[in-house]
Design a protein around this motif. Structure first.
Motif, mmCIF file in Angstrom:
data_model
loop_
_atom_site.group_PDB
_atom_site.id
_atom_site.type_symbol
_atom_site.label_atom_id
_atom_site.label_comp_id
_atom_site.label_asym_id
_atom_site.label_seq_id
_atom_site.Cartn_x
_atom_site.Cartn_y
_atom_site.Cartn_z
ATOM 1 N N PHE A 1 40.854 7.123 12.402
ATOM 2 C CA PHE A 1 41.536 6.198 11.492
ATOM 3 C C PHE A 1 42.758 6.846 10.833
ATOM 4 C CE2 PHE A 1 37.431 4.127 11.831
ATOM 5 C CZ PHE A 1 37.754 2.780 11.830
ATOM 6 N N ASP A 2 43.178 8.003 11.370
ATOM 7 C CA ASP A 2 44.340 8.731 10.851
ATOM 8 C C ASP A 2 44.180 9.047 9.362
ATOM 9 O OD1 ASP A 2 46.749 10.019 10.953
ATOM 10 O OD2 ASP A 2 47.958 8.213 10.670
ATOM 11 N N LEU A 3 42.979 9.514 9.003
ATOM 12 C CA LEU A 3 42.700 9.918 7.627
ATOM 13 C C LEU A 3 42.356 11.399 7.573
ATOM 14 C CD1 LEU A 3 40.396 6.918 6.623
ATOM 15 C CD2 LEU A 3 42.754 7.270 5.900
ATOM 16 N N ASP A 4 42.864 12.168 8.546
ATOM 17 C CA ASP A 4 42.428 13.556 8.684
ATOM 18 C C ASP A 4 42.943 14.460 7.571
ATOM 19 O OD1 ASP A 4 44.674 12.725 10.241
ATOM 20 O OD2 ASP A 4 44.908 14.770 10.938
ATOM 21 N N ASP A 5 43.736 13.937 6.632
ATOM 22 C CA ASP A 5 44.099 14.743 5.469
ATOM 23 C C ASP A 5 43.091 14.543 4.333
ATOM 24 O OD1 ASP A 5 44.791 12.110 5.053
ATOM 25 O OD2 ASP A 5 46.642 12.544 3.975
ATOM 26 N N ALA A 6 42.085 13.667 4.554
ATOM 27 C CA ALA A 6 41.034 13.470 3.567
ATOM 28 C C ALA A 6 40.031 14.622 3.650
ATOM 29 C CB ALA A 6 40.331 12.127 3.796
ATOM 30 N N GLU A 7 39.104 14.682 2.697
ATOM 31 C CA GLU A 7 38.197 15.823 2.621
ATOM 32 C C GLU A 7 36.953 15.642 3.483
ATOM 33 O OE1 GLU A 7 37.335 16.967 -1.338
ATOM 34 O OE2 GLU A 7 39.410 17.484 -1.793
ATOM 35 N N TYR A 8 36.079 14.708 3.152
ATOM 36 C CA TYR A 8 34.877 14.529 3.938
ATOM 37 C C TYR A 8 34.289 13.150 3.643
ATOM 38 C CZ TYR A 8 32.708 15.990 -0.468
ATOM 39 O OH TYR A 8 32.353 16.108 -1.780
ATOM 40 N N ASP B 1 37.471 11.138 -1.188
ATOM 41 C CA ASP B 1 38.654 11.189 -2.050
ATOM 42 C C ASP B 1 39.515 9.938 -1.997
ATOM 43 O OD1 ASP B 1 39.277 11.774 0.526
ATOM 44 O OD2 ASP B 1 40.611 13.452 0.091
ATOM 45 N N THR B 2 39.192 8.967 -1.107
ATOM 46 C CA THR B 2 39.952 7.712 -1.069
ATOM 47 C C THR B 2 39.079 6.495 -1.343
ATOM 48 O OG1 THR B 2 39.612 7.378 1.312
ATOM 49 C CG2 THR B 2 41.528 8.693 0.641
ATOM 50 N N ASN B 3 37.728 6.689 -1.336
ATOM 51 C CA ASN B 3 36.771 5.596 -1.529
ATOM 52 C C ASN B 3 36.848 4.516 -0.459
ATOM 53 O OD1 ASN B 3 35.407 6.517 -3.852
ATOM 54 N ND2 ASN B 3 37.118 5.872 -5.156
ATOM 55 N N GLU B 4 37.437 4.841 0.694
ATOM 56 C CA GLU B 4 37.396 3.908 1.824
ATOM 57 C C GLU B 4 35.952 3.781 2.301
ATOM 58 O OE1 GLU B 4 39.629 2.101 3.272
ATOM 59 O OE2 GLU B 4 41.586 2.904 2.729
ATOM 60 N N LEU B 5 35.516 2.558 2.608
ATOM 61 C CA LEU B 5 34.153 2.315 3.076
ATOM 62 C C LEU B 5 34.167 1.823 4.519
ATOM 63 C CD1 LEU B 5 32.597 0.544 -0.051
ATOM 64 C CD2 LEU B 5 32.254 2.898 0.684
ATOM 65 N N PHE B 6 33.235 2.342 5.330
ATOM 66 C CA PHE B 6 33.138 1.974 6.739
ATOM 67 C C PHE B 6 31.688 1.668 7.095
ATOM 68 C CE2 PHE B 6 36.833 4.680 6.378
ATOM 69 C CZ PHE B 6 37.782 4.054 7.167
ATOM 70 N N ILE B 7 31.502 0.676 7.973
ATOM 71 C CA ILE B 7 30.195 0.405 8.567
ATOM 72 C C ILE B 7 30.132 1.146 9.899
ATOM 73 C CG2 ILE B 7 28.646 -1.355 9.502
ATOM 74 C CD1 ILE B 7 30.088 -3.381 7.666
ATOM 75 N N ILE B 8 29.117 1.994 10.074
ATOM 76 C CA ILE B 8 28.935 2.725 11.329
ATOM 77 C C ILE B 8 27.701 2.158 12.008
ATOM 78 C CG2 ILE B 8 28.548 4.976 12.396
ATOM 79 C CD1 ILE B 8 29.784 5.316 9.038
ATOM 80 N N ARG B 9 27.849 1.578 13.186
ATOM 81 C CA ARG B 9 26.732 0.914 13.875
ATOM 82 C C ARG B 9 26.542 1.503 15.263
ATOM 83 N NH1 ARG B 9 28.573 -3.832 13.640
ATOM 84 N NH2 ARG B 9 29.389 -4.020 15.763
ATOM 85 N N LEU B 10 25.292 1.755 15.622
ATOM 86 C CA LEU B 10 24.982 2.243 16.966
ATOM 87 C C LEU B 10 25.020 1.071 17.932
ATOM 88 C CD1 LEU B 10 23.968 4.390 18.985
ATOM 89 C CD2 LEU B 10 21.636 3.796 18.286
#
Length: 490
Positions: free
Chosen positions: A37-44, A97-106
Motif C-alpha cells: 500500500f506504499d506505506l513503507d515509511d510507517a513503523e509497524y 503511526d497513521t491509524n489506517e485500518l485494514f481487513i485481512i482475510r484468508l
C-alpha cells in the motif's frame, strides 16, 4: 502458498491480494502490507483476529507485533497459518503511526510449483494516499517487495560467521605464487562472474615493493575509487577515507592489529617472515575500514581462487594486452570456477556534472547581492577528519567531515562545521551557502581545493562568486591544528 485479501476499511474499497509462503510469520505480513500500500515509511502494524477457524472470535485476540520487541509472541503464534486456518478467517490490521485500518482475510491455500516460494502481489486496486479506486502498478509493488526481501537476505547473511579459514588458506596459496612478479598495479584484471551478473576489478599490489596484496573493486559501485587512483594526480590527503574497496594485504607481524592476529591464531594458523602475515579490510566511504563481513568474505574467496588461476596462466605465458584508458582484459568465470573466456571490457566514463543543489529563492539571491562587496578573501574546503566516531545507524566508526571557512592571510577561522556523513557535492554547497549568508559582506574571492571547485561552481555562478583553485595554505595550517585536537572539543 497463502492467498490473503487485504482491504482498506475506508471507502472505496482499496485492496491488494498477496501470496505468501506457508511458513510466513507476522513480521513478513507486517512488511508486505506496508509495502503493497506504499506505506513503507510507517513503523509497524498491530493485528486483531476477528474470525478464526471460520468462527467470529468472542474475545478478539490481539497480536501485538513489535519488530524491536516481539517477546509477547512465541514461535507458533508468529506463524500466520496458526491463526488463518480456514477461508474467510479475518483480522483487523492497524498501522500504528497513521491509524489506517485494514481487513485481512484468508482466501485460500494455493498449490504452486516448488520454486514459487516468494511473496508477491497478484492483484489490487486503488491508492491509499489519494483514496481513489484507480489501477495500480503490480510490477512496481513487486519490485518493492523483492527489494525488501533482498535486504532481509543480506541482513541475514551479514549476521553469519564468515569462512575466514578458507579465505586465509587461499590467500596464503596466492601469496606463494607472488602475483606481483607477473602483474603491475595498473594492470587491472576484470573478473566476470556471468551467472551472478557481477564484475569486479582487481589490482595486484607489490610490483614496486612496499605494500603487497590485492585491491578489489566492484565495477558498479567502486570504479570511481579505482579511476581516481589510476588517472588522477595529486590525490587529496584524505582520499583513503573516501575509498570503496576490499583489500588483501600481506604485512609484517607488527603491522597486524590484535584482532587480525587473534583471527589467524583462532584458525590454527601462523606465518613466518616479512610480508607473510595476512590481513583483510573492507573500505566504505566515510567510515573506518573493518574486517570483511560474510558476503564480502564469500566474494574474496571467489576472487582469490580466480586470481590464483590467472597468475598460473600469466606464468604460462599469457601477456597483459595493450589497452586504452578505461579498458581492461576480462576473464569470464563459470559456476564451477573454470575460466571460460577472455575479452576486453571498455568502460564508458563521463566527466561528472554538478548542479546547484541549494534551493535559493529570488529573494535570498537579491538579499545576498545587496551586501557590500569587499576585499575580503576566503579559503573554503571540505575534508575528512582522521579519526572515527560512533554512530547508532552503523556498526562502523564514521569519519566526520569538516566544512571550514578561513580568512586568507590571517588564517582566522570564520566558521567550521563537523558532520558525520560522507563528503558530497550537496553538502559542500550547503555549508558554503550557510557561511556566505552569515557574512555581512560579499568576499572578493574564495580560494578552494581542486576537488571541491567543480562541486561549488554551479552555486558560485548563481551568486556571482569568484572561485580560485589553490593549495589553501591557511586551511592547511588550521587543519593540522584541528587534527591534533581531541574529538570531544568539537
Amino acid at each position: 502458498m497463502i492467498q490473503l485479501h487485504i482491504e482498506s476499511k475506508k471507502k472505496p474499497k482499496i485492496y491488494r491480494k498477496l501470496l505468501l509462503p506457508e511458513e510466513s510469520r507476522f513480521d513478513l505480513l507486517d512488511e508486505l502490507l506496508l509495502l503493497s500500500f506504499d506505506l513503507d515509511d510507517a513503523e509497524y502494524v498491530n493485528f486483531e483476529m476477528v474470525k478464526k477457524d471460520g468462527q467470529v472470535s468472542a474475545n478478539k485476540e490481539k497480536i501485538l507485533f513489535l519488530p524491536d520487541n516481539d517477546t509477547d509472541l512465541d514461535s507458533e503464534e508468529e506463524l500466520i497459518i496458526k491463526w488463518f486456518r480456514k477461508s474467510g478467517d479475518e483480522a483487523i490490521g492497524q498501522v500504528i503511526d497513521t491509524n489506517e485500518l485494514f481487513i485481512i482475510r484468508l482466501d485460500s491455500y494455493v498449490q504452486l510449483p516448488m520454486d514459487s516460494e516468494k511473496a508477491i502481489c497478484i492483484a489490487g486496486a486503488g491508492d491509499i494516499h489519494t483514496g481513489k479506486l484507480n489501477k495500480i502498478n503490480i510490477e512496481e509493488i513487486n519490485e518493492r517487495i523483492a527489494a525488501r526481501e533482498l535486504e532481509r537476505i543480506i541482513d541475514f547473511l551479514e549476521s553469519q560467521e564468515p569462512d575466514y579459514l578458507t579465505l586465509l588458506e587461499l590467500a596464503n596459496d596466492l601469496k606463494k605464487l607472488k602475483p606481483w612478479e607477473y602483474l603491475e598495479s595498473n594492470e587491472i584484471i576484470v573478473i566476470d562472474y556471468g551467472d551472478m551478473n557481477d564484475k569486479v576489478l582487481v589490482s595486484v599490489m607489490g610490483a614496486a615493493g612496499g605494500e603487497f596484496g590485492l585491491m578489489v573493486f566492484d565495477l558498479e559501485h567502486d570504479y570511481d575509487s579505482l579511476a581516481k587512483i589510476l588517472f588522477e594526480k595529486n590525490l587529496s590527503s584524505d582520499f583513503s577515507y573516501s575509498l570503496n574497496a576490499l583489500t588483501v594485504n600481506f604485512v609484517d607481524r607488527d603491522e597486524l592489529e590484535p584482532a587480525d592476529y587473534q583471527l589467524i591464531k583462532d584458525c590454527g594458523l601462523t606465518y613466518r617472515g616479512k610480508k607473510n602475515w595476512i590481513q583483510f579490510r573492507s573500505y566504505l566511504e566515510g567510515t573506518h575500514p573493518e574486517r570483511p563481513n560474510y558476503i564480502e568474505v564469500e566474494l574474496l574467496i571467489d576472487v582469490i581462487s580466480t586470481m590464483i588461476n590467472i597468475t598460473e596462466i600469466r606464468k604460462d605465458g599469457w601477456q597483459y594486452p595493450q589497452v586504452g584508458a578505461h579498458e581492461y582484459p576480462a576473464f569470464k568465470v563459470k559456476t564451477d570456477g573454470e575460466l571460460q573466456e577472455i575479452y576486453l571490457l571498455k568502460l564508458q566514463v563521463s566527466k561528472p556534472t554538478f548542479e546547484c543543489y541549494e534551493e535559493i529563492s529570488m529573494f535570498e539571491k537579491a538579499q545576498y547581492k545587496k551586501k557590500p562587496k569587499s576585499a575580503l578573501q576566503l579559503e573554503y574546503d571540505l575534508f575528512y577528519m582522521p579519526f572515527g566516531v560512533e554512530m547508532e545507524q552503523t556498526n562502523r566508526y564514521v569519519y566526520p567531515i569538516v566544512g571550514i571557512l578561513v580568512e586568507r592571510g590571517s588564517n582566522l577561522v570564520i566558521g567550521h562545521e563537523v558532520i558525520s556523513m560522507p563528503k558530497t557535492p550537496p553538502m559542500a554547497q550547503s555549508i558554503l551557502w550557510a557561511y556566505l549568508q552569515g557574512l555581512e559582506v560579499r568576499p572578493s574571492k574564495i580560494f578552494v581545493s581542486k576537488e571541491v571547485r567543480p562541486m561549488l561552481q554551479p552555486l558560485a555562478k548563481i551568486l556571482g562568486v569568484e572561485l580560485v583553485e589553490s593549495e589553501l595554505p591557511g586551511i592547511r595550517e588550521v587543519r593540522g591544528f584541528m587534527e591534533n585536537m581531541p574529538m570531544d572539543l568539537f
